[in-house]
Enzyme design. Structure first.
Site, PDB file in Angstrom:
ATOM      1  N   SER A 170     -15.325 -21.985  30.379  1.00 53.31           N
ATOM      2  CA  SER A 170     -14.324 -22.937  30.301  1.00 53.31           C
ATOM      3  C   SER A 170     -14.930 -24.536  30.480  1.00 53.31           C
ATOM      4  O   SER A 170     -15.862 -24.678  30.779  1.00 53.31           O
ATOM      5  CB  SER A 170     -13.335 -22.777  31.403  1.00 53.31           C
ATOM      6  OG  SER A 170     -12.864 -21.536  31.334  1.00 53.31           O
TER       7      SER A 170
ATOM      8  N   ASP B 156     -10.080 -23.860  27.616  1.00 53.69           N
ATOM      9  CA  ASP B 156     -10.567 -25.391  27.498  1.00 53.69           C
ATOM     10  C   ASP B 156      -9.198 -26.172  27.220  1.00 53.69           C
ATOM     11  O   ASP B 156      -8.426 -25.798  26.603  1.00 53.69           O
ATOM     12  CB  ASP B 156     -11.346 -25.458  25.783  1.00 53.69           C
ATOM     13  CG  ASP B 156     -12.268 -24.387  25.897  1.00 53.69           C
ATOM     14  OD1 ASP B 156     -12.908 -24.263  26.775  1.00 53.69           O
ATOM     15  OD2 ASP B 156     -12.774 -23.725  25.073  1.00 53.69           O
TER      16      ASP B 156
ATOM     17  N   SER C 190     -12.828 -18.728  27.001  1.00 57.11           N
ATOM     18  CA  SER C 190     -12.960 -20.050  27.483  1.00 57.11           C
ATOM     19  C   SER C 190     -11.506 -20.428  27.563  1.00 57.11           C
ATOM     20  O   SER C 190     -10.655 -20.330  26.871  1.00 57.11           O
ATOM     21  CB  SER C 190     -13.621 -20.988  26.407  1.00 57.11           C
ATOM     22  OG  SER C 190     -14.065 -22.019  27.045  1.00 57.11           O
TER      23      SER C 190
END
Length: 352
Positions: A239, A279, A277
């Site tokens: 991340s 983000d 992830s």
């Protein structure tokens, strides 16, 4: 772990043509401070807290209780505390705290404690703490949840302006990025927006996969590190948290557009934007509420400044990080000499 390492700019790697602020940090935006609490305990713990503190919020009587803020989710595999109210109302009412995944909830409670103690908040009965996270469970015993209220309060109370420590500090103490040790990075840009000189600053907590790419030049960990040091597997979590601050007068809608560019800048440094992830980009402004907003057709310089600042901050988070032996393995620092050899060969390093 070794000592402080230079960032990309100190090594001749310059992103874009815009000038930086004095500290080349998010704190170049007037009234924005940063604080870290870092926990390193042998090989077991490498974790911490990073706090981004806008002074324009209500820490002193008579000040504002919210600031316009936009959010963009590149991929939602994360635990961003306070995200739904932020998305719906387009404002922050607390500092922004970053930490490890399983410590985010204790950090949120501590952030509430901190803000409720501000003068004039004696009757407040609802508050939306904003806490971002990445998973540092490869290098740190994340299940121990070692972050305490005192750790969070120390980062908030110790926040300062000026230069910001980078690399294996605060929320970046145990993170990994692009095959190397990751961490906290920051940068800033000065830019003309609608006839006024404005400042844009970015701070990142990098912990994502892909191939490190510097000014278009791939620097794969499998090729630059010794065979015994090359990463055999991705660490837990995948991340990136990005915080952008500016003194440009913008509303939440325009700030969301800035936050979107911040996440897109991850592609410049080689992110693979993996399934797992988380983000997130957050962008807030410190501009006064009575200042006319910048029109949409005047935003292009701001977008460019934000992307350049985020790109450099992401690179700085890797360039300044140091090799860390952790709970379940080791993440190695980027070897500057080998990286610069490739970058010079490609003409990607500024001449002296």
């Amino acid at each position: 772990m070794s000592g402080v390492r230079p960032g990309p700019r100190e090594l001749g790697v310059v992103v874009g043509g815009l000038p930086t602020g004095t500290a080349n940090a998010i704190t170049d935006v007037a009234g924005v401070r940063v604080g870290h609490t870092t926990l390193h305990e042998g090989e077991r713990l490498h974790t911490g807290v990073t706090a981004v503190v806008p002074d324009a919020l209500g820490a002193r009587p008579g000040q504002r209780r919210t600031l316009p803020c936009g959010m963009f989710v590149g991929n939602g595999f994360g635990k961003l505390v306070g995200a739904t109210q932020l998305e719906q109302l387009g404002a922050i009412e607390t500092p922004i705290v970053l930490t490890a995944t399983l410590s985010a909830f204790r950090a949120a409670d501590a952030l509430v404690t901190h803000v409720l103690a501000w003068p004039g908040y004696e009757e407040v009965r609802s508050l939306n703490p904003v806490v971002g996270e990445t998973n540092d469970g490869y290098l740190s015993d994340i299940r121990a949840r070692p972050i305490t209220e005192a750790d969070v309060l120390a980062a908030l109370d110790g926040a300062t302006d000026g230069p910001v420590a980078q690399g294996c500090v605060g929320a970046g103490a145990g993170t990994s990025a692009l095959g190397y040790k990751g961490g906290v990075g920051t940068s800033s840009r000065r830019v003309e927006v609608a006839g006024e000189t404005r400042t844009v600053g970015a701070l990142v907590q990098s912990n994502f996969s892909g191939t490190l790419t510097v000014r278009g030049v791939p620097l794969p960990a499998a090729e630059l590190l010794e065979p015994s040091a090359a990463p055999a597997a991705h660490p837990d979590g995948n991340s990136c948290m990005i915080v952008v601050a500016t003194d440009t007068p913008l509303d939440a809608r325009r700030l969301e557009r800035v936050a979107r560019r911040a996440v897109l800048a991850m592609g410049r440094v080689g992110s693979d934007f993996a399934h797992g992830s988380g983000d997130y980009g957050l962008a807030f402004t410190t501009a006064g509420p009575d200042v006319p907003l910048v029109p949409d057709d005047g935003l292009d310089p701001l977008f460019a400044a934000a992307m350049d600042a985020v790109e450099e901050a992401l690179l700085a988070s890797v360039f300044t990080a140091t090799t860390t032996v952790g709970h379940r393995g080791t993440r190695h620092e980027l070897p500057h000499d080998r990286a610069l050899e490739r970058l010079r060969a490609a003409g990607a390093v500024a001449r002296d």
